[in-house]
Design a protein around this motif. Structure first.
Motif, PDB file in Angstrom:
ATOM      1  N   ARG A  42       0.832  -1.193   0.000  1.00 41.27           N
ATOM      2  CA  ARG A  42       0.000   0.000   0.000  1.00 41.27           C
ATOM      3  C   ARG A  42       0.875   1.255   0.000  1.00 41.27           C
ATOM      4  O   ARG A  42       2.052   1.216   0.312  1.00 41.27           O
ATOM      5  CB  ARG A  42      -0.921  -0.003   1.222  1.00 41.27           C
ATOM      6  CG  ARG A  42      -1.922  -1.165   1.260  1.00 41.27           C
ATOM      7  CD  ARG A  42      -2.733  -1.127   2.549  1.00 41.27           C
ATOM      8  NE  ARG A  42      -3.793  -2.127   2.586  1.00 41.27           N
ATOM      9  CZ  ARG A  42      -3.640  -3.372   3.035  1.00 41.27           C
ATOM     10  NH1 ARG A  42      -2.455  -3.764   3.475  1.00 41.27           N
ATOM     11  NH2 ARG A  42      -4.661  -4.201   3.055  1.00 41.27           N
ATOM     12  N   ASN A  43       0.273   2.391  -0.333  1.00 47.49           N
ATOM     13  CA  ASN A  43       0.991   3.665  -0.282  1.00 47.49           C
ATOM     14  C   ASN A  43       1.559   3.882   1.111  1.00 47.49           C
ATOM     15  O   ASN A  43       0.884   3.636   2.120  1.00 47.49           O
ATOM     16  CB  ASN A  43       0.051   4.821  -0.632  1.00 47.49           C
ATOM     17  CG  ASN A  43      -0.295   4.861  -2.111  1.00 47.49           C
ATOM     18  OD1 ASN A  43       0.476   4.408  -2.950  1.00 47.49           O
ATOM     19  ND2 ASN A  43      -1.455   5.405  -2.434  1.00 47.49           N
ATOM     20  N   GLY A  44       2.810   4.354   1.167  1.00 47.65           N
ATOM     21  CA  GLY A  44       3.428   4.629   2.449  1.00 47.65           C
ATOM     22  C   GLY A  44       4.035   3.431   3.133  1.00 47.65           C
ATOM     23  O   GLY A  44       4.492   3.537   4.279  1.00 47.65           O
ATOM     24  N   THR A  48       9.437   2.948  -1.959  1.00 49.27           N
ATOM     25  CA  THR A  48      10.364   3.906  -2.555  1.00 49.27           C
ATOM     26  C   THR A  48      11.568   4.142  -1.652  1.00 49.27           C
ATOM     27  O   THR A  48      12.705   4.250  -2.134  1.00 49.27           O
ATOM     28  CB  THR A  48       9.641   5.231  -2.854  1.00 49.27           C
ATOM     29  OG1 THR A  48       8.664   5.005  -3.880  1.00 49.27           O
ATOM     30  CG2 THR A  48      10.615   6.305  -3.326  1.00 49.27           C
ATOM     31  N   GLU A  90      10.598   7.461  -9.598  1.00 42.55           N
ATOM     32  CA  GLU A  90       9.202   7.706  -9.972  1.00 42.55           C
ATOM     33  C   GLU A  90       9.066   8.998 -10.769  1.00 42.55           C
ATOM     34  O   GLU A  90       8.235   9.092 -11.679  1.00 42.55           O
ATOM     35  CB  GLU A  90       8.332   7.768  -8.704  1.00 42.55           C
ATOM     36  CG  GLU A  90       6.849   7.908  -8.987  1.00 42.55           C
ATOM     37  CD  GLU A  90       6.028   7.983  -7.717  1.00 42.55           C
ATOM     38  OE1 GLU A  90       4.815   8.244  -7.816  1.00 42.55           O
ATOM     39  OE2 GLU A  90       6.590   7.793  -6.619  1.00 42.55           O
ATOM     40  N   ASP A 167      10.935   2.499 -10.180  1.00 42.71           N
ATOM     41  CA  ASP A 167       9.857   2.900  -9.278  1.00 42.71           C
ATOM     42  C   ASP A 167       8.619   3.301 -10.071  1.00 42.71           C
ATOM     43  O   ASP A 167       8.602   4.337 -10.736  1.00 42.71           O
ATOM     44  CB  ASP A 167      10.329   4.072  -8.412  1.00 42.71           C
ATOM     45  CG  ASP A 167       9.456   4.287  -7.173  1.00 42.71           C
ATOM     46  OD1 ASP A 167       8.430   3.591  -7.038  1.00 42.71           O
ATOM     47  OD2 ASP A 167       9.811   5.145  -6.351  1.00 42.71           O
ATOM     48  N   GLU A 168       7.592   2.454 -10.033  1.00 41.17           N
ATOM     49  CA  GLU A 168       6.283   2.684 -10.658  1.00 41.17           C
ATOM     50  C   GLU A 168       6.380   3.099 -12.127  1.00 41.17           C
ATOM     51  O   GLU A 168       5.945   4.187 -12.515  1.00 41.17           O
ATOM     52  CB  GLU A 168       5.489   3.718  -9.850  1.00 41.17           C
ATOM     53  CG  GLU A 168       5.183   3.235  -8.441  1.00 41.17           C
ATOM     54  CD  GLU A 168       3.961   3.902  -7.843  1.00 41.17           C
ATOM     55  OE1 GLU A 168       2.973   4.094  -8.587  1.00 41.17           O
ATOM     56  OE2 GLU A 168       3.989   4.200  -6.653  1.00 41.17           O
ATOM     57  N   LYS A 171       2.995   4.223 -14.043  1.00 43.42           N
ATOM     58  CA  LYS A 171       2.150   5.272 -13.467  1.00 43.42           C
ATOM     59  C   LYS A 171       1.784   6.318 -14.511  1.00 43.42           C
ATOM     60  O   LYS A 171       2.641   6.949 -15.130  1.00 43.42           O
ATOM     61  CB  LYS A 171       2.866   5.934 -12.293  1.00 43.42           C
ATOM     62  CG  LYS A 171       2.007   6.927 -11.529  1.00 43.42           C
ATOM     63  CD  LYS A 171       2.739   7.444 -10.300  1.00 43.42           C
ATOM     64  CE  LYS A 171       1.874   8.395  -9.502  1.00 43.42           C
ATOM     65  NZ  LYS A 171       2.593   8.883  -8.285  1.00 43.42           N
ATOM     66  N   GLN A 200       2.284  -0.270  -8.675  1.00 40.47           N
ATOM     67  CA  GLN A 200       0.929  -0.255  -8.120  1.00 40.47           C
ATOM     68  C   GLN A 200      -0.083  -0.875  -9.084  1.00 40.47           C
ATOM     69  O   GLN A 200      -1.188  -1.232  -8.668  1.00 40.47           O
ATOM     70  CB  GLN A 200       0.502   1.189  -7.804  1.00 40.47           C
ATOM     71  CG  GLN A 200       1.315   1.858  -6.709  1.00 40.47           C
ATOM     72  CD  GLN A 200       0.906   1.424  -5.312  1.00 40.47           C
ATOM     73  OE1 GLN A 200       0.174   0.457  -5.131  1.00 40.47           O
ATOM     74  NE2 GLN A 200       1.387   2.137  -4.314  1.00 40.47           N
TER      75      GLN A 200
END
Length: 248
Positions: A42-44, A48, A90, A167-168, A171, A200
């Motif tokens: 999940r986010n957080g 990263t 990202e 990283d992602e 997105k 994600q």
């Protein structure tokens, strides 16, 4: 670089503090050599921060990070890059005011000009990402979002790399560009590059991942094969709060 025990990268008990904040709480992670490992959560959750700590952008306050036989903790980011690691952040990390060509020359540390970039490798990149050839002399800031992501990955692979951290990468990208990225990462893996991806988009993750690690609250709480996670909706719900099946 050879990978001890079949792992290109190994983190053991890694803690990271950023100012007064304790972000990573003892991360244990193994990235098998020659495969694609997905880092989900999940986010957080700390994904990263984990990538940035591996690259030395943020300093580990405890634990070990080994790349083959090399200990990365305490090394500068340029030193780590010279060992054969590259990171696609990202925010892509491109220079908007410079042309695609100039961005690539800066990333190719051994090249003083575009003429010094290995011609065979450049052809390979152009085959992976045709817009890089088409917009070679255009300012990078004028590229579309998908083309900027292609440039960011191209910069990371303009010199041979043993391990790429991304990283992602999907997105904000259109589905057609996402499929292009999937094809490119598969070709990179086929060329022997080890890949660690934070992602994600679970449909994207499912198509690429060999192994998976799931983070929560600064720790890795699950490790296994992507096939196992993709086939177990109850596990997806418990670890991620949603199912891969809902994102086909």
């Amino acid at each position: 670089m050879s990978a001890a025990g079949g792992h290109a990268l190994r983190l053991a008990g890694v803690h990271t503090h950023i100012g007064a904040y304790h972000i990573l709480h003892g991360v244990d992670l193994e990235v098998p050599a020659g495969g694609t490992t997905l880092l989900l959560g999940r986010n957080g959750a700390g994904k990263t921060t984990t990538l940035r700590t591996i690259m030395g952008l943020w300093k580990a306050s405890a634990g070990s990070i080994s790349f083959g036989a090399a200990d990365l903790v305490g090394r500068s980011t340029p030193e780590i890059a010279r060992l054969g690691l590259a990171c696609v952040p990202e925010n892509m990390g491109i220079f908007a005011d410079l042309t695609v060509r100039e961005n690539m020359v800066l990333a190719a540390r051994s090249a003083r000009s575009a003429d010094h970039i290995d011609a065979e490798r450049l052809r390979w990149i152009f085959d992976l990402f045709p817009p890089m050839k088409r917009f070679w002399n255009h300012p990078a800031g004028l590229l579309s979002g998908g083309q900027k992501q292609m440039l960011a990955v191209s910069r990371a692979i303009v010199e041979p790399r043993a391990l790429i951290l991304v990283d992602e990468p999907s997105k904000g990208l259109a589905p057609s560009i996402i499929q292009n990225m999937i094809s490119a990462f598969r070709q990179l893996k086929a060329a022997g590059v080890t890949i660690l991806l934070v992602e994600q988009n679970f449909a994207f993750a499912r198509q690429l991942g060999d192994t998976v690690a799931v983070m929560d609250d600064g720790r890795v709480v699950h490790r296994g094969s992507m096939a196992e996670l993709a086939g177990d909706e109850a596990l997806q719900q418990r670890l991620l709060g949603l199912s891969l099946g809902a994102h086909q």
